[in-house]
Design an enzyme around this catalytic site. Sequence first.
Site, PDB file in Angstrom:
ATOM      1  N   PHE A  87     -13.918  39.342  53.148  1.00  0.00           N
ATOM      2  CA  PHE A  87     -14.800  39.526  51.989  1.00  0.00           C
ATOM      3  C   PHE A  87     -14.419  38.552  50.891  1.00  0.00           C
ATOM      4  O   PHE A  87     -15.270  37.848  50.321  1.00  0.00           O
ATOM      5  CB  PHE A  87     -14.692  40.975  51.501  1.00  0.00           C
ATOM      6  N   CYS A  88     -13.126  38.490  50.568  1.00  0.00           N
ATOM      7  CA  CYS A  88     -12.676  37.648  49.459  1.00  0.00           C
ATOM      8  C   CYS A  88     -12.721  36.159  49.811  1.00  0.00           C
ATOM      9  O   CYS A  88     -12.983  35.318  48.948  1.00  0.00           O
ATOM     10  CB  CYS A  88     -11.281  38.063  49.019  1.00  0.00           C
ATOM     11  N   ILE A  89     -12.470  35.817  51.065  1.00  0.00           N
ATOM     12  CA  ILE A  89     -12.594  34.419  51.486  1.00  0.00           C
ATOM     13  C   ILE A  89     -14.032  33.953  51.268  1.00  0.00           C
ATOM     14  O   ILE A  89     -14.283  32.876  50.708  1.00  0.00           O
ATOM     15  CB  ILE A  89     -12.191  34.251  52.955  1.00  0.00           C
TER      16      ILE A  89
END
Length: 327
Positions: A87-89
């Site tokens: 998600f954060c990537i």
Amino acid sequence: MTANGPFRYTSPAPPKSATGTVADAYAQMRSDFGIDNPATFVVLSDAPTILTAAWALMRESLLVGATSRTEKELVAAGVSLANRCPFCIDAHTVLLHATGDHRLAETVGRDDVPADPYQARLLAWGKDVRTPKPFPAARTPAYLGTALAFHFINRIVSSLVTENMLPGNVQRFRVVRSLAGRTVAGAVRRELSPGDSLALLDDTLVDDVLVAEPSWAAGTPVGTAYAALLTAACAGAGLLSEDDQELVSKTVAAWDGSHPEPTGGWLPDRSERPGARLALLAALAPYRITDEDVAAWRRPEHRDHCLVHLIAYGAITAVARIEGQSV
């Protein structure tokens, strides 16, 4: 497991129903971050003191200041790659598109090495902040603050949010990533005033952090926000017995920063010490939390507020360990 949009185990109240400090925080996110009600923070809304402190640390380190937003996004992306947080990537790939450097965004999203040597060093440092800093000491509050903010956020997201940043996982398409970046480009390029998020912090946290700011950011909004997050998130320790707290503390203190084996002596059995198990998973391998792990711990008295606090406690324990090894 809770089937509630992007949230795995909690059911946060709809942001439109928020009042008080939470509503103020959402409004500031909308203005300064350029994203309406980001799931990374909405998931914390059952614990407002944690939500506002996490937002303050991210805002004051990543979004504010004269240092390059592109460079800080590289640090954040490096942290997210190291923590295996899809998600954060994806989010940082989109935000790098928003800076206008589309080739760099896709390079980072593929976990390739940037062509520019300094950018490559920043990305590598984000992956392991225990290594020598590739930037001047004056930038430490911004860069280390960004890294620690996302070590915390990655763990919250991997524990409590699904992997899909956009509905249908459409961010897997390059054109969608680029277009999503363009929608927040204006906010990414805005100049923001330092310290505006500190008014959202709980007064008791601010009083506590006056003597607890880290030396690497003392006297800065980043230092105040980091210490406030440490104070707020550590409150979750109260959900565990003293023996379980000691187990979590000793295990994280012995952690070498690598991804632990799926099984082994570091992780207690869920039937015997479910709270300690959840906290340790949140700290060291949040992507391995299962429905069974959560169900083994939750009792009728354990509301969403409690789960958020327990996960945040595990996450901040790891963050504090990383912070102690980085300076």
